[in-house]
Design a protein around this motif. Structure first.
Motif, short mmCIF file in Angstrom:
data_model
loop_
_atom_site.label_atom_id
_atom_site.label_comp_id
_atom_site.label_asym_id
_atom_site.label_seq_id
_atom_site.Cartn_x
_atom_site.Cartn_y
_atom_site.Cartn_z
N PHE A 108 41.59 38.54 50.20
CA PHE A 108 40.36 38.92 50.91
C PHE A 108 40.15 40.43 51.00
O PHE A 108 39.07 40.88 51.37
N GLY A 109 41.18 41.25 50.68
CA GLY A 109 41.04 42.69 50.79
C GLY A 109 41.15 43.16 52.22
O GLY A 109 41.32 42.38 53.15
N GLU A 135 40.58 54.32 51.84
CA GLU A 135 39.30 53.80 51.36
C GLU A 135 39.22 52.28 51.44
O GLU A 135 38.20 51.70 51.08
N GLY A 136 40.31 51.62 51.89
CA GLY A 136 40.33 50.16 51.92
C GLY A 136 40.68 49.59 50.55
O GLY A 136 41.03 50.32 49.62
N LYS A 137 40.58 48.29 50.44
CA LYS A 137 40.95 47.63 49.19
C LYS A 137 40.08 46.40 48.96
O LYS A 137 39.84 45.62 49.89
N SER A 179 50.62 38.10 55.34
CA SER A 179 49.78 39.30 55.38
C SER A 179 49.46 39.80 53.98
O SER A 179 48.32 40.20 53.70
N MET A 180 50.44 39.74 53.08
CA MET A 180 50.20 40.21 51.71
C MET A 180 49.24 39.27 50.99
O MET A 180 48.33 39.73 50.28
N ALA A 181 49.43 37.97 51.15
CA ALA A 181 48.54 37.02 50.49
C ALA A 181 47.10 37.19 51.00
O ALA A 181 46.15 37.11 50.22
#
Length: 522
Positions: free
Chosen positions: A278-279, A291-293, A271-273
């Motif tokens: 991909f954000g 706001e997302g990433k 999940s972290m990768a």
């Protein structure tokens, strides 16, 4: 006319000064108190004439506490306003100041162009017209703190917004909020800025040592592949400099001025990768930023992404990466929106990818997509002829970093370095020599300064040059054996007992190979 009064800070002095203008029927349009200790008063008297000032000046300077009166070109607030306008106009990012009703109070030229109006038409505009899905005043009240990287879409363009609240008085009091300053950064330029900060760390092919023929051949291959806009797979053991080679290829490519971003896939949870690469969309999961990433791919737009240890990727990530390599598209985590980017992919691995494919742990189609161009970085034990030059470079760099005199490398220490199998390759050599320089308190680095962990006797002869006569080959073997054992048995007598030969024989051999110096006779 604008006047500056250098004066005492006393109660009633402003009233006493203004009274003289009233006696002459002159209106004071604006006044400001300034100076470091409030010891200056500025007045704007629009209809004051030069002849009147000549008459008035003695009277004004006679007011108790007034020391001097002189004309000035601008009031302090006017100067600050002009300086701020000049500063804002020089910024390429849109900057706006809004009040707590969501209306624009001031903005720079870039903001006016973005909103599609003249700069003098910006004040009074409501941002609701442009950001109907975002209540900025409510966001400012709710957070009452700086917000960085809020993802917004304005006039079909995606920005990351930095929002700094403005307070009238107490910084922690919501009631004192007067508005906020909003700075908009184009999303595709964020990676560019990060890269420019990192760029001073990037080094090209000139940073790759080519003292060994194998390294020279590798560099020639890499120079030919660098300009080609196709995936590149770099294979090699840990510590061989795969990322350094990837950076050099990026800098030598047409994308060299665009961002270079790196992600190590080893040890990262799936999940972290995935979110790093991909954000994710706003509110994609519990704990996500509202706001997302942006993922590294978006930050690398137009540049190169380097995926280290790609063999460690999960099957899900392999599928997403394959899809991106096929058409340049992907979806952020938690989003149904397609994003297309132009990014070159360079991957590295120390694993045997064909074997992983045979075992079902790596996709065959992804391997073939990645393996369009390939480079194999040789291990250090196969490039022993380059060790002297590498050692000299690392010792020089370590001495500069530590700030000590440059030590020489003794023949015995060099023989020890050349005999060692180097499981950690160039990175290990650099670390060992940095430690040796820090331990050395004399003019020479000796074998006792080389902290080399035992890795077994088997690889000791790996990379041995076999082109000479038997006597020359045996001499080289003898030198390596003695160099390897001498740090543990640091005298000719101890070493003689270890090898079961006479003290005289070992002393002669140590002298012949330059191992141990004069201590070899002890």
């Amino acid at each position: 006319m604008r006047l500056r009064f250098h004066c005492q800070n006393r109660v009633g002095i402003l009233r006493d000064i203004v009274a003289h203008f009233a006696d002459y029927g002159l209106n004071v349009a604006r006044g400001e108190v300034g100076g470091e200790q409030g010891n200056a008063i500025y007045l704007h008297v629009p209809h004051l004439l030069n002849a009147q000032l000549v008459t008035l000046k003695p009277e004004l300077e006679a007011v108790p506490g007034v020391f001097a009166v002189r004309r000035v070109g601008l009031m302090p607030s006017e100067r600050r306003h002009l300086e701020l306008d000049a500063l804002l106009s020089s910024l390429t990012d849109p900057v706006m100041s809004i009040d707590m009703e969501g209306q624009v109070v001031a903005a720079n030229r870039a903001a006016g162009q973005l909103l599609g109006v003249r700069i003098d038409e910006v004040p009074g505009l409501s941002l609701d017209r442009y950001l109907p899905d975002l209540d900025l005043p409510e966001l400012v009240r709710r957070n009452n703190a700086r917000v960085n990287g809020l993802r917004v879409t304005l006039r079909d363009t995606t920005f990351l917004a930095d929002i700094a609240p403005l307070h009238r008085e107490h910084l922690d009091d919501v009631a004192s909020l007067a508005g906020a300053v909003v700075t908009l950064h184009r999303a595709e330029r964020i990676g560019e800025r990060i890269y420019q900060v990192q760029r001073q760390e990037l080094r090209g092919f000139e940073a790759i040592f080519q003292a060994s023929p194998r390294l020279e051949a590798l560099t020639r291959e890499a120079r030919r592949m660098a300009p080609l806009d196709a995936p590149l797979l770099i294979q090699g053991e840990t510590g061989t400099g795969k990322e350094l080679l990837a950076r050099a290829c990026h800098l030598a490519s047409p994308r060299g001025q665009a961002p270079f971003m790196a992600l190590n896939c080893a040890g990262l949870p799936e999940s972290m990768a995935e979110t790093e690469l991909f954000g994710y969309a706003p509110g994609a999961f519990e704990g996500a930023r509202p706001e997302g990433k942006l993922g590294l791919l978006e930050l690398t737009a137009g540049g190169t992404i380097f995926l280290d240890e790609v063999g460690e990727m999960s099957p899900r990530l392999q599928a997403k990466l394959l899809r991106f390599l096929q058409d340049g598209g992907f979806r952020r985590v938690g989003s149904d929106e397609e994003t297309w980017l132009d990014v070159r992919v360079i991957c590295a691995t120390q694993q045997d990818l064909p074997r992983l494919c045979a075992e079902g742990r790596f996709r065959h189609d992804l391997f073939h997509r990645l393996n369009v161009l390939s480079l194999v970085v040789p291990p250090l034990r196969d490039c022993r002829d380059g060790i002297p030059a590498l050692a000299e470079h690392f010792i020089d760099r370590a001495a500069r970093q530590i700030g000590c005199p440059l030590p020489a490398l003794s023949a015995a220490a060099l023989a020890r370095l050349e005999a060692y199998p180097w499981p950690g390759n160039v990175r290990q050599l650099e670390n060992v020599l940095f430690q040796a320089v820090s331990l050395c308190d004399g003019a020479r680095i000796e074998p006792l300064h080389l902290r080399l962990p035992e890795v077994g006797e088997g690889p000791l002869l790996a990379g041995l040059e076999l082109s000479g006569s038997l006597a020359e080959i045996m001499g080289a073997v003898e030198q390596r054996v003695l160099a390897a054992l001498y740090p543990r048995f640091p005298s000719s007598r101890q070493l003689a007992r270890r090898l079961g030969v006479s003290h005289t024989t070992i002393a002669n051999k140590l002298r012949r190979h330059g191992i141990g110096g004069e201590e070899g006779d002890a």
